[in-house]
Design an enzyme around this catalytic site. Structure first.
Site, PDB file in Angstrom:
ATOM      1  CG  LEU A 152      -1.583   4.757   1.935  1.00  0.00           C
ATOM      2  CD1 LEU A 152      -1.766   6.137   2.530  1.00  0.00           C
ATOM      3  CD2 LEU A 152      -0.339   4.112   2.511  1.00  0.00           C
ATOM      4  CG  MET A 183      -1.859  -1.180   1.282  1.00  0.00           C
ATOM      5  SD  MET A 183      -2.937  -1.154   2.731  1.00  0.00           S
ATOM      6  CE  MET A 183      -4.148   0.065   2.198  1.00  0.00           C
ATOM      7  CB  CYS A 184       2.362   3.577  -1.809  1.00  0.00           C
ATOM      8  SG  CYS A 184       1.986   3.394  -3.561  1.00  0.00           S
ATOM      9  CD1 TRP A 185       0.977   8.171   0.505  1.00  0.00           C
ATOM     10  CD2 TRP A 185       0.324  10.153  -0.282  1.00  0.00           C
ATOM     11  NE1 TRP A 185       1.272   9.101   1.454  1.00  0.00           N
ATOM     12  CE2 TRP A 185       0.884  10.341   1.002  1.00  0.00           C
ATOM     13  CE3 TRP A 185      -0.140  11.253  -0.968  1.00  0.00           C
ATOM     14  CZ2 TRP A 185       0.966  11.579   1.607  1.00  0.00           C
ATOM     15  CZ3 TRP A 185      -0.043  12.496  -0.364  1.00  0.00           C
ATOM     16  CH2 TRP A 185       0.499  12.643   0.919  1.00  0.00           C
TER      17      TRP A 185
END
Length: 143
Positions: free
Chosen positions: A103, A59-61
């Site tokens: 996320l 998960m990242c931006w």
């Protein structure tokens, strides 16, 4: 199952996903090192390919960067999913072994639904075997 999980930021959504993994009885493998998304994607990809994990979740931006980083590891098929249908299809039709999610753009309950749809789809559709084989690089260690 053993799930490699990494995220480059913490928020309600990442905590919900991490909590669901534990609640569902999975062994969760987390990185100790760098919090940078390229390193996290690589960590999860390596864990899946070398057998420390059955599947990975990154998960990242946006989810895109960690998906790209994970996909640089030979044998990884990371898929960016934002709803359960996409996640299930990634397993069924592409034999994805890493789930990537945003996320920032997913509500916690939706992210958990996406996660469970991905992990609850145990096997790819046998009718897709030729297509899945066609996307594998020659000499792929995961096959």
């Amino acid at each position: 199952m053993r799930i490699a999980f990494a995220c480059d930021d913490q928020n309600e959504t990442t905590r919900a996903v991490a909590g669901a993994l534990i609640e569902d009885g999975h062994d969760v493998i987390r990185p100790d090192g760098s919090p940078a998304w390229p390193d996290l994607g690589r960590f999860v990809g390596d864990a899946v390919v070398d057998g420390r994990a059955d599947y990975g979740v990154v998960m990242c931006w946006t989810g895109t960067g960690t998906a790209i980083a994970a996909n640089k590891v030979p044998g990884v098929r990371a898929a960016l999913a934002w709803d359960p249908w996409i996640a299930r299809g990634a397993r069924l039709w592409n034999d994805a072994n890493v789930l990537a999610m945003s996320l920032k753009r997913l509500a916690p309950d939706v992210a958990v639904e996406v996660l469970r749809a991905f992990l609850d789809t145990a096997e790819p559709d046998p009718g897709e075997a030729a297509a899945i084989a066609a996307i594998e690089p020659p000499g792929d260690p995961s096959r």
